[in-house]
Enzyme design. Structure first.
Site, mmCIF file in Angstrom:
data_model
loop_
_atom_site.group_PDB
_atom_site.id
_atom_site.type_symbol
_atom_site.label_atom_id
_atom_site.label_comp_id
_atom_site.label_asym_id
_atom_site.label_seq_id
_atom_site.Cartn_x
_atom_site.Cartn_y
_atom_site.Cartn_z
ATOM 1 N N HIS A 10 -10.924 -1.416 11.616
ATOM 2 C CA HIS A 10 -9.761 -2.235 11.273
ATOM 3 C C HIS A 10 -9.561 -3.224 12.420
ATOM 4 O O HIS A 10 -8.685 -3.041 13.268
ATOM 5 C CB HIS A 10 -8.554 -1.305 11.118
ATOM 6 C CG HIS A 10 -7.339 -1.945 10.537
ATOM 7 N ND1 HIS A 10 -6.080 -1.446 10.731
ATOM 8 C CD2 HIS A 10 -7.195 -3.031 9.744
ATOM 9 C CE1 HIS A 10 -5.202 -2.197 10.091
ATOM 10 N NE2 HIS A 10 -5.863 -3.169 9.485
ATOM 11 N N ASN A 29 -2.342 -13.545 13.527
ATOM 12 C CA ASN A 29 -1.955 -14.593 14.489
ATOM 13 C C ASN A 29 -2.940 -14.664 15.652
ATOM 14 O O ASN A 29 -3.320 -15.753 16.093
ATOM 15 C CB ASN A 29 -0.545 -14.331 15.046
ATOM 16 C CG ASN A 29 0.527 -14.499 13.991
ATOM 17 O OD1 ASN A 29 0.255 -14.975 12.892
ATOM 18 N ND2 ASN A 29 1.745 -14.081 14.307
ATOM 19 N N GLU A 51 0.376 -18.048 24.176
ATOM 20 C CA GLU A 51 0.308 -17.583 25.575
ATOM 21 C C GLU A 51 -0.582 -16.340 25.714
ATOM 22 O O GLU A 51 -0.979 -15.986 26.828
ATOM 23 C CB GLU A 51 1.706 -17.297 26.129
ATOM 24 C CG GLU A 51 2.643 -18.491 26.164
ATOM 25 C CD GLU A 51 2.179 -19.613 27.104
ATOM 26 O OE1 GLU A 51 1.120 -19.477 27.760
ATOM 27 O OE2 GLU A 51 2.887 -20.642 27.159
ATOM 28 N N ASN A 52 -0.882 -15.678 24.587
ATOM 29 C CA ASN A 52 -1.800 -14.538 24.684
ATOM 30 C C ASN A 52 -3.178 -14.976 25.183
ATOM 31 O O ASN A 52 -3.981 -14.148 25.616
ATOM 32 C CB ASN A 52 -1.918 -13.818 23.331
ATOM 33 C CG ASN A 52 -0.621 -13.102 22.973
ATOM 34 O OD1 ASN A 52 0.194 -12.801 23.854
ATOM 35 N ND2 ASN A 52 -0.417 -12.840 21.696
ATOM 36 N N TYR A 100 -1.185 -4.017 -6.759
ATOM 37 C CA TYR A 100 -0.880 -4.765 -5.530
ATOM 38 C C TYR A 100 -1.906 -4.542 -4.421
ATOM 39 O O TYR A 100 -2.295 -3.406 -4.112
ATOM 40 C CB TYR A 100 0.501 -4.358 -4.990
ATOM 41 C CG TYR A 100 1.055 -5.391 -4.038
ATOM 42 C CD1 TYR A 100 1.795 -6.466 -4.520
ATOM 43 C CD2 TYR A 100 0.821 -5.317 -2.677
ATOM 44 C CE1 TYR A 100 2.280 -7.441 -3.660
ATOM 45 C CE2 TYR A 100 1.307 -6.285 -1.808
ATOM 46 C CZ TYR A 100 2.040 -7.337 -2.303
ATOM 47 O OH TYR A 100 2.517 -8.303 -1.450
ATOM 48 N N GLY A 101 -2.273 -5.619 -3.759
ATOM 49 C CA GLY A 101 -2.998 -5.636 -2.483
ATOM 50 C C GLY A 101 -4.026 -4.544 -2.297
ATOM 51 O O GLY A 101 -4.938 -4.354 -3.101
ATOM 52 N N GLY A 102 -3.862 -3.837 -1.197
ATOM 53 C CA GLY A 102 -4.833 -2.826 -0.804
ATOM 54 C C GLY A 102 -5.010 -1.718 -1.829
ATOM 55 O O GLY A 102 -6.030 -1.021 -1.838
ATOM 56 N N ASN A 113 6.649 -7.896 2.814
ATOM 57 C CA ASN A 113 5.196 -7.727 2.696
ATOM 58 C C ASN A 113 4.600 -8.767 1.736
ATOM 59 O O ASN A 113 3.546 -8.547 1.146
ATOM 60 C CB ASN A 113 4.863 -6.305 2.228
ATOM 61 C CG ASN A 113 3.383 -5.958 2.395
ATOM 62 O OD1 ASN A 113 2.737 -6.375 3.364
ATOM 63 N ND2 ASN A 113 2.836 -5.208 1.452
ATOM 64 N N ALA A 114 5.281 -9.916 1.590
ATOM 65 C CA ALA A 114 4.729 -11.004 0.756
ATOM 66 C C ALA A 114 3.427 -11.490 1.381
ATOM 67 O O ALA A 114 3.280 -11.499 2.603
ATOM 68 C CB ALA A 114 5.733 -12.148 0.678
ATOM 69 N N ALA A 132 0.458 -5.419 10.607
ATOM 70 C CA ALA A 132 1.581 -6.298 10.938
ATOM 71 C C ALA A 132 1.971 -6.267 12.413
ATOM 72 O O ALA A 132 3.148 -6.225 12.761
ATOM 73 C CB ALA A 132 2.782 -5.970 10.049
ATOM 74 N N CYS A 133 0.965 -6.267 13.279
ATOM 75 C CA CYS A 133 1.201 -6.367 14.734
ATOM 76 C C CYS A 133 0.733 -7.714 15.255
ATOM 77 O O CYS A 133 0.442 -7.855 16.453
ATOM 78 C CB CYS A 133 0.433 -5.282 15.476
ATOM 79 S SG CYS A 133 1.400 -3.831 15.845
ATOM 80 N N ASP A 137 -9.166 -8.962 9.844
ATOM 81 C CA ASP A 137 -8.697 -7.619 9.482
ATOM 82 C C ASP A 137 -9.743 -6.521 9.621
ATOM 83 O O ASP A 137 -9.398 -5.413 10.006
ATOM 84 C CB ASP A 137 -8.180 -7.639 8.035
ATOM 85 C CG ASP A 137 -7.329 -6.431 7.691
ATOM 86 O OD1 ASP A 137 -6.539 -6.005 8.550
ATOM 87 O OD2 ASP A 137 -7.459 -5.900 6.573
ATOM 88 N N ARG A 168 0.850 -1.190 0.000
ATOM 89 C CA ARG A 168 0.000 0.000 0.000
ATOM 90 C C ARG A 168 0.885 1.240 0.000
ATOM 91 O O ARG A 168 1.934 1.252 0.636
ATOM 92 C CB ARG A 168 -0.839 0.058 1.276
ATOM 93 C CG ARG A 168 -1.899 -0.961 1.418
ATOM 94 C CD ARG A 168 -2.790 -0.631 2.607
ATOM 95 N NE ARG A 168 -2.125 -0.747 3.891
ATOM 96 C CZ ARG A 168 -1.725 0.262 4.645
ATOM 97 N NH1 ARG A 168 -1.894 1.512 4.239
ATOM 98 N NH2 ARG A 168 -1.161 0.055 5.820
HETATM 99 O O1 O2Y Z 1 0.326 -3.924 1.301
HETATM 100 C C1 O2Y Z 1 -0.851 -4.221 1.124
HETATM 101 O O2 O2Y Z 1 -1.467 -3.836 0.149
HETATM 102 C C2 O2Y Z 1 -1.543 -5.039 2.086
HETATM 103 S S1 O2Y Z 1 -1.894 -4.185 3.537
HETATM 104 C C3 O2Y Z 1 -2.891 -5.223 4.491
HETATM 105 C C4 O2Y Z 1 -3.332 -6.418 3.995
HETATM 106 C C5 O2Y Z 1 -4.127 -7.231 4.767
HETATM 107 C C6 O2Y Z 1 -4.488 -6.798 5.989
HETATM 108 N N1 O2Y Z 1 -4.080 -5.616 6.471
HETATM 109 C C7 O2Y Z 1 -3.269 -4.843 5.760
HETATM 110 C C8 O2Y Z 1 -2.866 -3.548 6.408
HETATM 111 O O3 O2Y Z 1 -1.982 -2.858 5.949
HETATM 112 O O4 O2Y Z 1 -3.473 -3.219 7.438
HETATM 113 MN MN MN Z 2 -5.015 -4.525 8.066
#
Ligand code: O2Y
Ligand code: MN
Length: 595
Positions: free
Chosen positions: A241, A269, A507-508, A212-214, A378-379, A264-265, A288, A72
């Site tokens: 979100h 998971n 463990e969370n 790409y993606g978003g 970011n794969a 990505a936090c 998400d 993104r």
């Molecule tokens: O880089 C992208 O286009 C993907 S970003 C993304 C994808 C899935 C879930 N969350 C995110 C994010 O950036 O929050």
């Molecule tokens: Mn997201």
């Protein structure tokens, strides 16, 4: 041309865009498996897809993008409201007519030599009061295959739309027209001219230059967050979100929990957690995005508007997220991972040793001495949620599920406790409005800086964030509501040696178990600046292997750091000027009393 719909609004718009972008053909997607297979075959022939081994990863494909189009791009993402103030200080604003003029110039002839695909899609279960229909026009067959996984798509959506239904207009072009006889590249894009534009007042999305993606799967961040957040403000609901999970205790108590975490936090998971604690069960409803509405009983009900997961591959393993690994064993699209000689995928952090003779994410032979990763950080994997073994049976319930607790988190090496329960709704909104996280690779930009990311919505709120805070606070002002409890969590505290204190992952579940105990009135806590925190013995036992000193460190709030944080929050709030609700300033005053 004969159309599979008699919706005049749709036909007129398709013809209008085709006249501008001049595709060589127009194709209405029916959303069938046969159509997916044909497009996948086309992508294989074009060199975009490589089919993975049917033994290793049945019905799965690998793609790698242009190295200039990998994530993104927030600095090329625009909110185009008539008044700049309505986009607010956190968004890139552009005048709608100026933006449309610019982009019409870019779209002119941009689909030449390509097919324009018409993708009817529904975010949310078809026919649910939660759901919204969008139509995406795109010249990218890669996008079509991914959209089929990420949304409900095709003929059933057209039928739902009917002759007269309205929809969110989404235009996407990779911006790479083909002259007659010109051969195509595997990943067409126009990386120097990317625009991801949103018109919240007219509910439109215009995207150009990226595949790409978003940036390109417009149902996801563009529609289900940026446009939906503005619609939600107008219609009295929330587009967030957030992950959505179902938690069942050994006593059979069921609670639905949302979680807002910056990109990505570890959100995926957590959504797919396998609890370390005996007898606890976590099932996934979404990883998400969550749309939330008040039910007649005054509770907040949540639905995942997506149909798939677009998860980060690097770092995903049987150790960190076994459910994700089980989900992606088949029928998955991988983008920008590495490729193995025997036709499988690989990424940094996967279980086992790195295989020899990899092809890297750029499609080149991988040199292990290069010091570079074989897969891009970011794969991604794109996979249907329905094939996840731990998917909750009610994940597509059109009525949604009642939410008991909301988690707000971030990546903070210090200050913010492992878990704290907010004092009340307003305090919870304050915690959400002040969230901050150390940045990672999901968005383009520097890595490792502390970035204020209110409600993890900084890149996704489609209007003035001061108004967004007020919208959240308005739920606490309603009569006869029974709102979820709000918790702050932070899995990422580090010790003096820069090591994570909390083991995280399975463990969370200990934190989730304490939250359930609080919801059920079964656990006490200790009041502090962030709200009520657990007594350490309620979070840990001897099995955890963390010393009492370290456990206390997880909840320690240093006075000097808190004073700095109060100042930083003051600066953050100042950016919203008179759009900042006074209630949040009152909460800041309360926080000051703890310094
Ligand atoms: O880089 C992208 O286009 C993907 S970003 C993304 C994808 C899935 C879930 N969350 C995110 C994010 O950036 O929050
Ligand atoms: Mn997201």
């Amino acid at each position: 041309m004969e159309y599979p719909t008699s919706n005049k609004r749709l036909i007129d718009w398709v013809e209008e865009v085709a006249k501008l972008a001049r595709p060589s053909s127009i194709y209405f997607c029916d959303g069938s498996k046969e159509e997916f297979d044909q497009l996948a075959q086309l992508l294989v022939e074009k060199g975009t897809f490589r089919k993975l081994s049917d033994v290793k990863r049945p019905n799965s494909y690998w793609a790698h993008s242009d190295p200039r189009d990998v994530a993104r791009v927030e600095d090329r993402t625009f909110i185009c409201s008539t008044e700049e103030i309505d986009a607010g200080p956190t968004n890139n604003w552009r005048d709608p007519s100026e933006m449309k003029q610019t982009m019409n110039g870019l779209y002119a002839g941009s689909m030449e030599g390509r097919t324009m695909y018409v993708i009817p899609f529904s975010m949310g279960p078809l026919g649910s009061p939660f759901s919204k229909i969008g139509i995406q026009l795109t010249d990218s067959p890669y996008v079509v295959t991914n959209m089929r996984i990420m949304a409900k798509m095709g003929t059933s959506v057209l039928e739902q739309l009917g002759d007269d239904g309205d929809f969110i207009h989404c235009i996407h072009s990779v911006g790479s027209p083909l002259a007659q006889g010109q051969s195509d590249v595997a990943w067409p894009c126009d990386p120097d001219n990317i625009y991801i534009s949103h018109f919240p007042e007219t509910r439109e999305i215009w995207s150009y230059g990226s595949g790409y993606g978003g940036n390109a799967l417009l149902g996801k961040k563009c529609l289900a967050l940026r446009i939906a957040s503005a619609t939600a403000r107008d219609e009295g609901w929330l587009a967030e979100h957030m992950l959505l999970l179902k938690l069942t205790s050994p006593k059979g108590q069921v609670h639905y929990v949302t979680g807002s975490f910056p990109s990505a936090c570890g959100k995926t998971n957590l959504a797919m957690l396998e609890p370390s604690l005996e007898g606890w069960k976590v099932e996934t409803l979404g990883d998400d995005i969550c749309w939330l509405r008040l039910g007649e009983d005054g509770r907040l009900y949540g639905v995942n508007p997506e149909a798939g997961f677009f998860g980060v591959a690097p770092g995903t393993s049987y150790e960190t997220n076994a459910n994700a690994m089980r989900t992606i064993t088949h029928d998955t699209i991988f983008t920008n991972t590495a490729l193995t000689v025997d036709g499988d995928v690989w990424w940094e952090g996967m279980d086992g040793d790195r295989p020899d003779n990899l092809t890297d994410w750029k499609g080149e032979s991988y040199d292990p001495t290069s010091g570079k990763p074989a897969s891009h950080p970011n794969a991604r994997f794109t996979v249907s949620a329905g094939q996840a073994p731990q998917i909750a049976e009610e994940w597509q319930d059109p009525a949604g599920v009642p939410i008991s607790a909301m988690l707000f988190g971030g990546r903070r090496r210090s200050l913010v406790p492992l878990v704290a329960e907010s004092r009340d709704w307003d305090h919870g909104v304050f915690l959400g409005s002040t969230m901050a996280s150390e940045t990672t690779a999901a968005a383009v930009g520097a890595v490792g800086n502390l970035r204020r990311d209110p409600f993890a919505m900084l890149p996704f709120c489609g209007y003035n964030m001061g108004d967004y805070f007020a919208h959240w606070l308005s739920f606490g002002e309603k009569e006869n509501v029974n709102l979820p409890k709000i918790y702050m969590v932070n899995w990422f505290r580090k010790d003096a040696n820069n090591r994570f204190i909390w083991p995280g992952y399975g463990e969370n579940a200990r934190v989730l178990a304490w939250i359930v105990a609080r919801l059920e009135g079964e656990a006490e806590g200790i009041e502090g600046p962030y709200g009520v925190v657990p007594k350490v013995q309620d979070i840990a036992d001897d099995n955890l292997g963390i010393s009492d000193e370290q456990l206390s460190e997880l909840f320690h709030v240093d006075g000097t750091e808190l004073a700095n944080e109060v100042d930083a929050i003051g600066g953050h709030f100042d950016t919203f000027g008179d759009r900042l609700p006074a209630k949040l300033l009152r909460q800041l005053e309360i926080l000051k009393t703890y310094i």
